[in-house]
Every structure is written in structure tokens, then in C-alpha cells.
Design an enzyme around this catalytic site. Structure first.
Site, PDB file in Angstrom:
ATOM      1  CE  LYS A 142      -2.657   3.441   1.369  1.00 24.67           C
ATOM      2  NZ  LYS A 142      -2.096   4.807   1.441  1.00 24.67           N
ATOM      3  CD  GLU A 171      11.999   4.439   9.243  1.00 25.51           C
ATOM      4  OE1 GLU A 171      11.970   5.535   9.848  1.00 25.51           O
ATOM      5  OE2 GLU A 171      12.007   4.321   8.016  1.00 25.51           O
ATOM      6  CB  CYS A 196      12.584   9.474   9.258  1.00 25.66           C
ATOM      7  SG  CYS A 196      13.199   8.017   8.415  1.00 25.66           S
ATOM      8  CD  GLU A 215      10.477  13.653  11.581  1.00 25.25           C
ATOM      9  OE1 GLU A 215      11.282  12.953  10.947  1.00 25.25           O
ATOM     10  OE2 GLU A 215       9.411  13.203  12.058  1.00 25.25           O
TER      11      GLU A 215
END
Length: 490
Positions: A182, A257, A291, A391
Site C-alpha cells: 500500500k 519505522e 526521517c 520534526e
């Protein structure tokens, strides 16, 4: 511009289910837009529960035969896809550049990086070893065997649309699992192009299926369907926590993750030229949308001025441009929400006393139609600013001074995240001390780009659980079965 039509027809994109190309039953589609210019790249089928269930059932049927192949036989299919990725590297790179804005040359690098996971796990599948255990009785024999877990689902992000996919589906296939992919709504074409390579490689029907469309419906079917035994997800920590809850009713195995907020530490004895180049490579790779990119740059006060000058000089030299331009080093952000978040972080920092050293605004002129933001550096950053706690996921680098080793370790660890960290020093003892003290799953020691297929990738704390890559990356796709056999002793 290159022509991707020989790989996928952008005017007739379809789902890939059980070896067949299909439209969504509803006939609905959604648009994928090029963030470099706002133009519509393609319209993609909007699949939902029905298509997802069909893909899962196809994977379940394919598992019966795929899991019976030898590791060497499965590995040959992975190596064939790997070869095709190399052959079609330019077309795959063009697709990534158009759909999510990755600079073309960098996108080419991702194709090779993605292919390396297939090559690695094609061989790692041969090393799924069992073990024998000394028995406590002479008439017993004890052993452990490892078998594929079954049908898996890979939910992949937009920022590395090919590499995150092969890092999940590669070990799954090597282990003997089948599954469904997906992809993110911003980058579904890469996944459909990959499934074309799967078809070209002759992979049996149902082993790999790709469903694009309604995230909620697809996710609900994946988590509720009992055929699916394991899910691998890369995305935000907030969504990861939701998926943990969704996995609870069936105790589905999860690999997560998640987000990061990487510290990049420069000590006074570092090679400052190398450190500045590393900071640029880490921070502005993929326009800061990774990330593991440097989110907080800590510099020892005695070398702050020299490092900052080098960092600003190298940042100003970066070429920002249309992602399809082979000369571009920094492309657009992926979405309007993304660029607005960058602006909010910069404005918050300046309002609280940060100094703008370069950049600090959207690009104007011929790039104004795209989602471009200047590579930006902020000085005099403090710990109360949003950018030091959230972030950013954009091309903004905050520089923060520190005085002692103990102080910077405390600063670096003061976050819920624990994915990646970096430190630059020529002192070997300090490398050991600080890397052992940092609470992060990946640490680059004088190395701004540490990720490779043969090493484990993953975080601690709220940056996730499980590991991808390395020999560790195949373990989550295997079940351990203990065998205790009683025999006759003559």
C-alpha cells in the site's frame, strides 16, 4: 524529459492484483500532482476494501506454492527484479521526481539503493538457519526451525517510495512470504512501476500485489483480515501508535519505522570541512524530508564561528530547481502542508530570537509555481523553539552551541525520538563514549549517510520497533517453531 510510457502508461494506471491490471471497482481515481510545478502527473485508481481483500486473498493462495520454493529459487526472482531496476533506472527516477519532487540525480541513487536490498535479501534468504538443542534425555531430540510467517502487508511512505518498498517486500519474498503493498497517496506510481518489473521478472501471480487508493479502507481491511499475519509500516510516530492499537485485536506482528529528530554533533576537534559537508549532505538530502536527516546541529562553542561560515557557504552553493533537472540538488517539498510547517518553524524561531543566516523564504520567479523553500540556516537557536522539539521535514537547519560533552549528550537525548544521530570528532575515545551514551538506533560517526542494505535500520524510544536491512531484516518475516521428538533407543 524522459519517456516513462515504456514502463507504465501514465494515462492508464491500474492496480496490480494476482498478476492482473485492474481498475478500482468504483471507477474512482485520485490525482497525483508534481510539486515542482503543480501539474497533474496522473490519475490513479482509488481502491478500497474490496480490492484490498482480493489482493490479500490472492497473496494467501500464492503463499501455498511460493513458500515451498527453495531460497535459491526465490532469490533468482529477486535478482531478476534487481537487474530490471538497474535497466530502468532513469524511468524509475523520472517517476519519483515527478510524483514527489526528488531531484532526478538523487532519485537515480535511490533506484540503486532500492535494488541493493533485493540483491542483499536474495542471498540472505539462503541463510535462514535453524538450530539443534542439547536434550535433557537420551531418547529426545530438540530442534528449532524457522518458517515464513505468511501473508504480509507493506505500508510505505512517499519520501523514499522505492527504497522503503524493497526494504520491506525484499525480505518478505526471500523468507517465503507473499503480500500486498500500500504506497503513500503522494507517490503511488513508483509502486505500480515496481509491480510492472515484478510482472516482467515472471514472479508468480499473487506473490506481490499493489493497491492504491483510500488509506482508511485499505488499512482497515489489512488490519482486520485474518489472512494478514504481519505488517511493516514506515511513517509518523502518531500514525504508528494508532496502528499498534489496530493490531491489538489479532496481535498482528508489527514492524514500525517512525519519526526522528536527529542530533548532529560537531566537537571542536572535528575536521570542520568534513563536518560541514556532512551536515549539508544529511540536512538537505531529499530537501530535508528524511526521517534520519540532521534536525538539530550542535556545535562546540569554540569552533562555532568557523563551522557556521563553512556550513553557510556550502548551503548557499546548493542548486535549487525543478526536480527533473539533472543539475538540481534541492527540489520542492511534497505538499502545501509540508511547506507551511517549514514556514511556521522558521517564523517561530525568529520570533523567539533566532538569527536568519541564509534562506528563510519561498522561492520566487520561475519556481514560484512549485513548493520550493530556500535552504535555510538559523543561528542562536534555543531549546524552547518548535524547531528543536518537532520534526521539521524540510530544508531548515538550526545551529545550537554547546560547551561540554556531558551537556551535548543531555541535549541530544532530550527527545521522544531515537532513530538516528551523528557526531564528528577525531578523538577515538570520544567516538566510543558518546556513541554509547546516545539513545538512538543508528549513529553516524564522521559519516552523514550511514544507511546500507547490509546493516540494520531502525530506532528506539518512540521511533519504532523492529529492524530493516542486515541479517536482522528478515527475522520479522519468520516464525520460530520448536520441535521435540522422542525416539526409541536400542
Amino acid at each position: 524529459m524522459l519517456k516513462v510510457d515504456s514502463l507504465v502508461n501514465l494515462n492508464e494506471l491500474k492496480l496490480y492484483i494476482n498478476g492482473e491490471w485492474k481498475d478500482a471497482q468504483s471507477g474512482e481515481k485520485f490525482k497525483v500532482t508534481n510539486p515542482s510545478n503543480g501539474e497533474v502527473v496522473a490519475q490513479v485508481p482509488k481502491g478500497g476494501r474490496i480490492e484490498t481483500r482480493e489482493a490479500i486473498e490472492a497473496a494467501g493462495e500464492a503463499f501455498k506454492s511460493w513458500s515451498k520454493l527453495t531460497a535459491a529459487e526465490r532469490g533468482k526472482f529477486l535478482l531478476k527484479i534487481c537487474d530490471l531496476m538497474h535497466e530502468y533506472k532513469d524511468k524509475l527516477a523520472e517517476i519519483m521526481s515527478m510524483e514527489m519532487g526528488k531531484p532526478f540525480t538523487e532519485a537515480q541513487g535511490e533506484v540503486f539503493f532500492a535494488a541493493s536490498y533485493l540483491e542483499w535479501f536474495a542471498e540472505e534468504g539462503r541463510r535462514i538457519y535453524g538450530e539443534t538443542i542439547p536434550a535433557s534425555a537420551p531418547d529426545k531430540r530438540l530442534a528449532v526451525i524457522r518458517q515464513p510467517i505468511g501473508v504480509v502487508a507493506a505500508i510505505t511512505p512517499w519520501n523514499f517510495p522505492l527504497a522503503m518498498m524493497t526494504r520491506k517486500i525484499g525480505p518478505a519474498m526471500a523468507a517465503g512470504c507473499t503480500g500486498i503493498i500500500k504506497p503513500a497517496k503522494q507517490s503511488p506510481i513508483s509502486a505500480l512501476a515496481f509491480s510492472k518489473l515484478v510482472e516482467m521478472a515472471g514472479v508468480p501471480n499473487g506473490v506481490v500485489n499493489v493497491v492504491t487508493g483510500d488509506t482508511g479502507q485499505i488499512s482497515d481491511e489489512i488490519f482486520e483480515n485474518r489472512i494478514v499475519k504481519k505488517i511493516s509500516f514506515t511513517g509518523s510516530t502518531e500514525v504508528g501508535k494508532i496502528l499498534v492499537s489496530k493490531s491489538a485485536p489479532q496481535l498482528k506482528r508489527l514492524s514500525l519505522e517512525l519519526g526522528g529528530h536527529a542530533p548532529f554533533i560537531v566537537f571542536e576537534d572535528a575536521d570542520l570541512e568534513e563536518a560541514a559537508a556532512g551536515a549539508v549532505a544529511s540536512k538537505f538530502r531529499n530537501t530535508g524530508q528524511t526521517c534520519v536527516c540532521a534536525n538539530r546541529i550542535y556545535v562546540q562553542r569554540s569552533v562555532m564561528e568557523r563551522f557556521t561560515a563553512l556550513f553557510v557557504e556550502k548551503t548557499k552553493a546548493l542548486k535549487v530547481g525543478n526536480s527533473l533537472d539533472p543539475c538540481s540538488e534541492v527540489g520542492p517539498l511534497v505538499s502545501q502542508d509540508g511547506i507551511e510547517k517549514v514556514e511556521e518553524h522558521v517564523q517561530d524561531a525568529i520570533a523567539k530570537g533566532a538569527q536568519l543566516l541564509c534562506g528563510g523564504k519561498r522561492l520566487e520567479g520561475e519556481l514560484s509555481q512549485g513548493l520550493f523553500y530556500e535552504p535555510t540556516i538559523l543561528g542562536d537557536v534555543t531549546n524552547d523553539m518548535r524547531i528543536t522539539n518537532e520534526e521539521t521535514f524540510g530544508p531548515v537547519a538550526p545551529i545550537i552551541p554547546f560547551d561540554t560533552e556531558e551537556e551535548v549528550i543531555q541535549f541530544a537525548n532530550d527527545t521522544i525520538y531515537g532513530l538516528a544521530a551523528y557526531l564528528y570528532t577525531q578523538n577515538a575515545s570520544r567516538l566510543v563514549r558518546v556513541s554509547e551514551a546516545l539513545e538512538f538506533g543508528i549513529i553516524g560517526l564522521n559519516d552523514a549517510i550511514p544507511t546500507v542494505a547490509q546493516a540494520p535500520f531502525g530506532g528506539i524510544k518512540e521511533s519504532g520497533m523492529g529492524r530493516e536491512g542486515g541479517h536482522q531484516g528478515i527475522k520479522d518475516y519468520l516464525e520460530e517453531k520448536y520441535l521435540s521428538m522422542k525416539i526409541q533407543i536400542h
